[in-house]
Design an enzyme around this catalytic site. Sequence first.
Site, PDB file in Angstrom:
ATOM      1  N   GLU A 164       0.839  -1.204   0.000  1.00 56.71           N
ATOM      2  CA  GLU A 164       0.000   0.000   0.000  1.00 56.71           C
ATOM      3  C   GLU A 164       0.879   1.261   0.000  1.00 56.71           C
ATOM      4  OE1 GLU A 164      -4.265  -1.544   1.650  1.00 56.71           O
ATOM      5  OE2 GLU A 164      -2.973  -0.540   3.114  1.00 56.71           O
ATOM      6  N   GLU A 266      -6.233  -7.066  -2.284  1.00 58.35           N
ATOM      7  CA  GLU A 266      -6.842  -7.082  -0.955  1.00 58.35           C
ATOM      8  C   GLU A 266      -8.292  -6.648  -1.078  1.00 58.35           C
ATOM      9  OE1 GLU A 266      -5.109  -4.930   2.268  1.00 58.35           O
ATOM     10  OE2 GLU A 266      -3.051  -5.494   1.754  1.00 58.35           O
TER      11      GLU A 266
END
Length: 369
Positions: A164, A266
């Site tokens: 991320e 995700e």
Amino acid sequence: MKRRTALTAAVAAPALAVLGGGTAASAQTAFARGADISSLAKSEALGGVYMWPDGWREDAVWILQKSGVNWMRLKVWVNPADGYNNKTHVVNMAKRARAAGLNVLVDFHYSDSWADPGQQTKPAAWRGYSFAQLRTAVYDHTADVLGALAAAGATPQMVQVGNELNGGMLWPEGRYDQLDQLAQFLISGANAVYAKAPGAKVMLHLAEGGNNSVFRWFFDAMKARGVWWDAIGASYYPYWHGSLAGLQSNLNDMASRYGKPVYVVETAYPFTAADSDGHANVVSAATPVSGYPANTTGQSNMLKAIANVVKNVPNGRGAGVFWWEPTWTAVRGNGWDPADPSSGNAWENQALFDFAWKATPALKTLGTL
């Protein structure tokens, strides 16, 4: 509870076919039905169990595999306080995944704990390093873990360099406002992947899967600075990251703009609004997204909707969907904070095993995408 015996080799053969020779490489072109099981080893060590809907108990890796999951994702921390998600545990879990015929995605955080858009804390052992030393440490750490995986016969098929990365990594040296240095860290990590796992794809991963401006900014900046990647990963949590239409628009643009496969690497959704461990859940609304209630039907339907978005990316570049932490059930001691054994789990209502340890219908949905 009874433990179900293993399936015969004939039944398991389709999933096991990803092993050996060129077959694993060709399997990477199939749609990835993935699961991040980074919390599983700790759950098992603290008494967590996993069952089929009828109550038969089995190893969670094999429940996932027999349900149709074909990829496992495993995060790596450098020196975590609880001793999990480090090199040793990642190697052990990757060996289990490969023994079940599953492809493996290794997710390097370059931290001792969580790395995400709001925190990219350097490992304690690296805190006094210069930029040049940090760049070397990224290479060495990546190469060390991948070398151990190779030595164990569990070389991964894909590797995330960073997690991320919206805010960069290794703050402050690799923060979002230090793009030249961030690019050098990513190049260093990618070079280690290509040296130690030459058949693996390098993935770069951002959160906010529906935010096209962030994705364009990041990937344009990295491309201009000579960073190479083979796949693009997006986190997409539908209650945080915009509409399904926004996700579709962004993934379509990423695939077209850079010519690379795209993954929702995700995602998750609750099967209930209830709490199981007394620790408030991050999502507790009865209907987190309109039309998708927090129940087993809503969980399955949201997964189908997200998968349909990915599959509709043009030119076959929508490559797969990974459920984040399907095995992170409410087990005492396996909470959010690796430094605090008393911390709770705010995610257990988004697992793919319910409060009675039984697989939810969405696991079958994931395995049949």
